[in-house]
Design an enzyme around this catalytic site. Structure first.
Site, PDB file in Angstrom:
ATOM      1  N   GLU A  34      50.092  45.706  44.183  1.00 32.50           N
ATOM      2  CA  GLU A  34      50.578  46.235  45.455  1.00 32.50           C
ATOM      3  C   GLU A  34      49.704  45.564  46.514  1.00 32.50           C
ATOM      4  O   GLU A  34      48.478  45.584  46.408  1.00 32.50           O
ATOM      5  CB  GLU A  34      50.392  47.752  45.545  1.00 32.50           C
ATOM      6  CG  GLU A  34      50.921  48.275  46.873  1.00 32.50           C
ATOM      7  CD  GLU A  34      50.741  49.780  47.068  1.00 32.50           C
ATOM      8  OE1 GLU A  34      49.875  50.373  46.407  1.00 32.50           O
ATOM      9  OE2 GLU A  34      51.470  50.349  47.904  1.00 32.50           O
ATOM     10  N   ARG A 259      42.176  50.094  31.216  1.00 33.24           N
ATOM     11  CA  ARG A 259      41.692  49.255  32.298  1.00 33.24           C
ATOM     12  C   ARG A 259      40.207  48.963  32.126  1.00 33.24           C
ATOM     13  O   ARG A 259      39.528  49.578  31.313  1.00 33.24           O
ATOM     14  CB  ARG A 259      41.998  49.883  33.649  1.00 33.24           C
ATOM     15  CG  ARG A 259      41.605  51.327  33.787  1.00 33.24           C
ATOM     16  CD  ARG A 259      42.323  51.990  34.962  1.00 33.24           C
ATOM     17  NE  ARG A 259      42.210  51.197  36.176  1.00 33.24           N
ATOM     18  CZ  ARG A 259      42.971  51.367  37.247  1.00 33.24           C
ATOM     19  NH1 ARG A 259      43.918  52.287  37.247  1.00 33.24           N
ATOM     20  NH2 ARG A 259      42.809  50.641  38.319  1.00 33.24           N
ATOM     21  N   LYS A 269      40.065  51.162  44.264  1.00 37.12           N
ATOM     22  CA  LYS A 269      40.319  50.622  45.587  1.00 37.12           C
ATOM     23  C   LYS A 269      39.786  51.563  46.662  1.00 37.12           C
ATOM     24  O   LYS A 269      39.292  51.132  47.696  1.00 37.12           O
ATOM     25  CB  LYS A 269      41.830  50.431  45.750  1.00 37.12           C
ATOM     26  CG  LYS A 269      42.202  49.192  46.516  1.00 37.12           C
ATOM     27  CD  LYS A 269      43.669  48.874  46.348  1.00 37.12           C
ATOM     28  CE  LYS A 269      43.912  47.830  45.286  1.00 37.12           C
ATOM     29  NZ  LYS A 269      45.323  47.474  45.140  1.00 37.12           N
TER      30      LYS A 269
END
Length: 552
Positions: A34, A259, A269
């Site tokens: 994104e 992850r 983030k």
RNA sequence: UGGGGUGUCGCCAAGCGGCUAAGGCCCCGGAUUUUGAUUCCGGUAUCCGCAGGUUCGAAUCCUGCCACCCCAGCCA
């Protein structure tokens, strides 16, 4: 580089199985960031998996911006993302935007409405939450759930035409409000957002949700394997529901992996953004950041990062990989190619008493050990030199191989010297060390051995330089209660030193990497110029010297 | 708590019923070394979350338990 050919990760096993059972002829994956922030090493893992799985089976991988939420995204990021991916050395097949499929998404939504599988809901956000139920209690059907196809079609089109305010209505998939999987309790698939999209402008005021758009994007692009992280596992039934009811054939398969986490590092983030916005770091490309631009500026190589990712492995168990492994990969890569240069980070004046004021001896230094083809360079040995302050001790600990009063040491590539005396200031700090050199011990012309070898610089030729040293941004996690990560910030994560480098380094370009002998691997910073040299320490050398060690 | 996952050496991670449980990182020895680096040898889980069970034989199969992670955004 040896390869463990026998061992396959679980994703490869799945893909092989699909090739055998479904007769797939072309494997296609996608990397779907994104565009709402900079890529970090966690993204690099996803990138690595997406691209390497495709490559391993002779397939291709698309880069696709997952841009279904205009409120969070910006073009600033799309350029940075492409730059970072290219830097890592990955080559995407097609460059796509999820928003390029908004027409198809809309048509498919209409199709679902017509099939009685989607409805427009007038419930407010809070009401929807109430109706959803909880983890243990089933949800209740919305009072708008049984609207007619005609009414739903009419309302949905009016949503698209901008007749309603943000939040006034949503389009929901009609699945099962009693599902034990909360994601299947009539999830919203379209919401109203009067917001200019960075790619589609003001074309739309309704936007599809990730859970609806993603499987559609994958299917349209012919993605065979949609690889994502573990938190989407519970969304897989919905992913499959969408491709089934939208009647795609063939249908992509979603596979989830764990992850990446690193010790003493934050990857989310949200936290990275706080570090930048609250000024704890200088920017997204601060060399302490785990962002790709940060690692690049720090001096990391794409090769080291990819090697690290390959070594860390792909699995489903939550894990935290030791940053030492990443550092090891960088050292291993740079060891064979970073030229050995000399820098004195914390200078101490050394005077060679048996040399004249303007007497200089030219000595030659190799660029790379055991690799004469890498060339050599000449430097001058003179009466006034700089050595590292930590390489001289008045009262040294045991097993101190460096310079001490009356001690001998070799100056790398030059001569063996013997300390004769030293001077201190009022505080007792050493200001100058005096020594004599032994002309018989010129490098390569003598068999005399001494225990220690120091790096040095001729004061007449040394160029002033700034050195930036970095430590982990975060301190180790304490046992017990979890603190806000801001409280875990390492106050000493950055240190700037003023010292000297040898003349050849003035020619370095930003991004050039070197090993400063005995001091570590350094990279010329973005701000580096010949007039104002600045080097970042990417990683130190391994060091088995333990000054405080108790020797038996 | 309902659902979905995961638990193998300090950290990653192979292992998919049958020789003494791969490998990497870290760590510890020792050799070489004009970087206390590199390189080179060597060492480090009698044990696979725990407890039972099946089997000639299990980390691998079964049962129960425990721990941790994810899901209740009109985020992705």
């Amino acid at each position: 580089m040896e390869e463990n050919a026998a061992s396959k990760n679980f994703i490869e096993e799945f893909i092989e199985q699909d090739i055998a059972e479904l007769g797939l002829t072309h494997i296609r994956t996608r990397f779907p960031p994104e565009p709402n922030g900079y890529l970090h090493i966690g993204h690099a893992k996803a990138l690595f998996i997406d691209f390497s799985m495709a490559e391993r089976f002779g397939g291709t991988c698309n880069l696709r911006y997952d841009d279904t939420n205009p409120a969070k995204e910006d073009v600033e990021y799309v350029e940075a993302i492409e730059n970072d991916i290219r830097w890592l050395g990955f080559k995407w097949d097609k460059l796509c935007y999820g928003s390029d499929y908004f027409d198809q998404c809309f048509d498919l939504a209409v199709k679902l409405i017509k099939k009685g599988l989607a409805y427009v809901d007038d419930l407010t956000k809070d009401e929807v939450r109430e109706y959803r139920g909880t983890l243990t209690e089933p949800g209740r059907n919305s009072p708008y759930r049984e609207r007619s196809v005609e009414e739903n079609l009419d309302l949905f089109c009016r949503m698209r035409d901008g007749e309603f305010e943000d939040g006034a209505r949503t389009l929901r998939a009609k699945i099962d409000m009693a599902s034990s999987n909360i994601n299947m309790r009539d999830p919203a698939i379209y919401r109203i957002r009067h917001f200019t999209h960075h790619h589609t402008g003001d074309m739309w005021c309704i936007y599809p949700m990730y859970d609806f758009a993603h499987p559609i994007q994958d299917a349209i692009e012919g993605v065979t394997h949609s690889l994502c992280s573990l938190e989407y596992e519970a969304h897989r039934p919905l992913y499959d529901w969408v491709t089934e009811h939208c009647e795609f054939d063939p249908r992509p398969r979603q596979i989830e992996f764990a992850r990446l986490n690193l010790t003493n590092t934050v990857m989310s983030k949200r936290y990275l953004r706080r570090l930048v916005e609250e000024g704890y770091v200088a920017g997204w490309d601060d060399p302490r950041m785990p962002t790709l631009c940060g690692l690049r500026r720090r001096g990391y190589t794409p090769e080291a990062i990819k090697d690290f990712l390959a070594r860390a492995g792909i699995a489903k168990a939550d894990s935290v990989v030791d940053t030492a492994m990443l550092e090891h990969c960088l050292r291993e890569d740079l060891n064979v190619r970073a030229h050995r240069m000399i820098a004195v980070l914390d200078p101490l004046r050394l005077v060679v008493e048996n040399m004249q004021e303007l007497e200089f001896h030219e000595v030659e230094l190799g660029n790379l050990p055991d690799q004469p083809e890498a060339g050599t360079r000449k430097v001058r040995f003179g009466r006034e030199l700089f050595i590292e302050r930590e390489d001289f001790a008045i009262d040294p600990p045991k097993k101190y191989f460096r310079l001490k009063p009356h001690g001998e040491v070799r100056l790398k590539g030059a001569y063996i010297i013997k300390c004769t005396r030293y001077e201190t200031d009022e505080q007792g700090n050493v200001t100058t060390v005096y020594c004599t050199y032994d002309p018989e011990t010129r490098s390569g012309e003598s068999d005399r051995k001494v225990k220690g070898t120091l790096h040095w610089l001729s004061a007449a030729d040394a160029i002033p330089a700034e050195f930036r040293l970095y430590e982990p941004l975060l301190l180790d996690e304490q046992e017990g209660e979890e603190r806000d990560f801001i409280e875990r910030l390492n106050p000493d994560s950055f240190k700037s030193l003023r010292g000297y480098v040898e003349p050849a380094l003035a020619q370095a370009n930003p991004g050039d990497r070197f090993q400063f002998i005995r001091m570590g691997y350094f990279c010329a910073d973005l701000e580096h110029t010949a007039q104002r040299p600045v080097f970042n320490r990417a990683v130190g050398l391994k060091d088995s010297y333990k000054p405080g060690a108790i020797d038996n």
